[in-house]
Motif scaffolding. Structure first.
Motif, mmCIF file in Angstrom:
data_model
loop_
_atom_site.group_PDB
_atom_site.id
_atom_site.type_symbol
_atom_site.label_atom_id
_atom_site.label_comp_id
_atom_site.label_asym_id
_atom_site.label_seq_id
_atom_site.Cartn_x
_atom_site.Cartn_y
_atom_site.Cartn_z
ATOM 1 N N PHE A 14 78.332 -70.407 -33.095
ATOM 2 C CA PHE A 14 77.390 -71.176 -32.414
ATOM 3 C C PHE A 14 76.150 -70.472 -31.771
ATOM 4 C CE2 PHE A 14 80.688 -74.802 -32.027
ATOM 5 C CZ PHE A 14 79.926 -75.611 -32.647
ATOM 6 N N ALA A 41 71.601 -78.021 -29.547
ATOM 7 C CA ALA A 41 72.964 -78.379 -30.228
ATOM 8 C C ALA A 41 74.120 -77.254 -30.237
ATOM 9 C CB ALA A 41 72.744 -79.208 -31.291
ATOM 10 N N CYS A 42 73.465 -76.285 -30.589
ATOM 11 C CA CYS A 42 74.409 -75.009 -30.969
ATOM 12 C C CYS A 42 74.794 -74.397 -29.726
ATOM 13 C CB CYS A 42 73.782 -73.879 -31.807
ATOM 14 S SG CYS A 42 73.406 -74.334 -33.364
ATOM 15 N N SER A 44 75.326 -76.337 -26.955
ATOM 16 C CA SER A 44 76.208 -77.401 -26.430
ATOM 17 C C SER A 44 77.298 -76.947 -27.216
ATOM 18 C CB SER A 44 75.718 -78.595 -26.902
ATOM 19 O OG SER A 44 76.632 -79.658 -26.371
ATOM 20 N N GLY A 45 77.535 -76.673 -28.402
ATOM 21 C CA GLY A 45 78.918 -76.342 -28.986
ATOM 22 C C GLY A 45 79.487 -75.030 -28.346
ATOM 23 N N SER A 47 79.290 -73.895 -25.592
ATOM 24 C CA SER A 47 79.697 -74.095 -24.272
ATOM 25 C C SER A 47 81.030 -74.925 -24.294
ATOM 26 C CB SER A 47 78.627 -74.880 -23.272
ATOM 27 O OG SER A 47 78.477 -76.101 -23.726
ATOM 28 N N LEU A 48 81.218 -75.869 -25.285
ATOM 29 C CA LEU A 48 82.536 -76.631 -25.422
ATOM 30 C C LEU A 48 83.470 -75.450 -26.000
ATOM 31 C CD1 LEU A 48 81.311 -79.925 -26.609
ATOM 32 C CD2 LEU A 48 82.602 -79.431 -24.625
ATOM 33 N N THR A 49 83.121 -74.437 -26.777
ATOM 34 C CA THR A 49 84.076 -73.621 -27.426
ATOM 35 C C THR A 49 84.857 -72.533 -26.388
ATOM 36 O OG1 THR A 49 82.859 -73.722 -29.368
ATOM 37 C CG2 THR A 49 84.414 -71.950 -29.158
ATOM 38 N N THR A 57 73.720 -70.662 -22.068
ATOM 39 C CA THR A 57 73.114 -71.799 -22.047
ATOM 40 C C THR A 57 72.119 -71.902 -20.869
ATOM 41 O OG1 THR A 57 74.974 -73.341 -23.178
ATOM 42 C CG2 THR A 57 72.998 -74.284 -21.872
ATOM 43 N N GLY A 92 77.375 -80.314 -23.677
ATOM 44 C CA GLY A 92 78.719 -79.770 -23.797
ATOM 45 C C GLY A 92 79.296 -79.573 -22.457
ATOM 46 N N LEU A 95 80.211 -82.956 -21.100
ATOM 47 C CA LEU A 95 81.342 -83.587 -21.737
ATOM 48 C C LEU A 95 82.777 -82.589 -21.182
ATOM 49 C CD1 LEU A 95 80.536 -83.991 -25.275
ATOM 50 C CD2 LEU A 95 80.816 -85.573 -23.508
ATOM 51 N N TRP A 96 82.607 -81.488 -20.912
ATOM 52 C CA TRP A 96 83.734 -80.732 -20.313
ATOM 53 C C TRP A 96 83.965 -81.377 -19.021
ATOM 54 C CZ3 TRP A 96 87.462 -78.386 -22.370
ATOM 55 C CH2 TRP A 96 88.306 -77.584 -21.637
#
Length: 115
Positions: A14, A41-42, A44-45, A47-49, A57, A92, A95-96
């Motif tokens: 990402f 988008a990358c 966001s992924g 930060s979710l990982t 970010t 991301g 969502l978290w």
């Protein structure tokens, strides 16, 4: 690395994707909003990982604002492009925080784990 249950490989993918699309956007920041969206988008992924994706970010948001301000010489355009980027990039993190609010009844529970 493929048999380990760690998220470093996905985070690196990402991060590299975000850096690639940010560099593509830097080559032509006036016409390539699609590359900036892919970079968001990358991120966001990322930060979710892993939590390091959140810092990445924030740093990328500052870079996007400064570069747009220097290339376009207009605060309104720089503000608009930065808002577009942050809407995608911080999704991301949103969502978290939503997940933590639903499960732990505290949206920033992830920040209090190590304190």
């Amino acid at each position: 690395m493929q048999t380990m249950a760690l998220s470093e490989v996905l985070f690196i993918c990402f991060t590299l994707g975000a850096m690639y699309f940010l560099l593509q956007w830097l080559k032509n920041p006036t016409k390539s909003v699609l590359q900036l969206s892919f970079a968001g988008a990358c991120l966001s992924g990322a930060s979710l990982t892993r939590y390091e994706g959140i810092a990445l970010t924030f740093a990328a948001t500052i870079v996007v604002f400064i570069i747009t301000l220097l290339k376009r010489n207009s605060f309104k355009v720089a503000e608009g492009i930065t808002i577009l980027f942050t809407t995608i990039a911080f999704f991301g993190l949103f969502l978290w925080c939503l997940y933590n609010a639903a499960i732990y009844h505290d949206p920033i529970n992830w920040a209090k784990i190590y304190a």
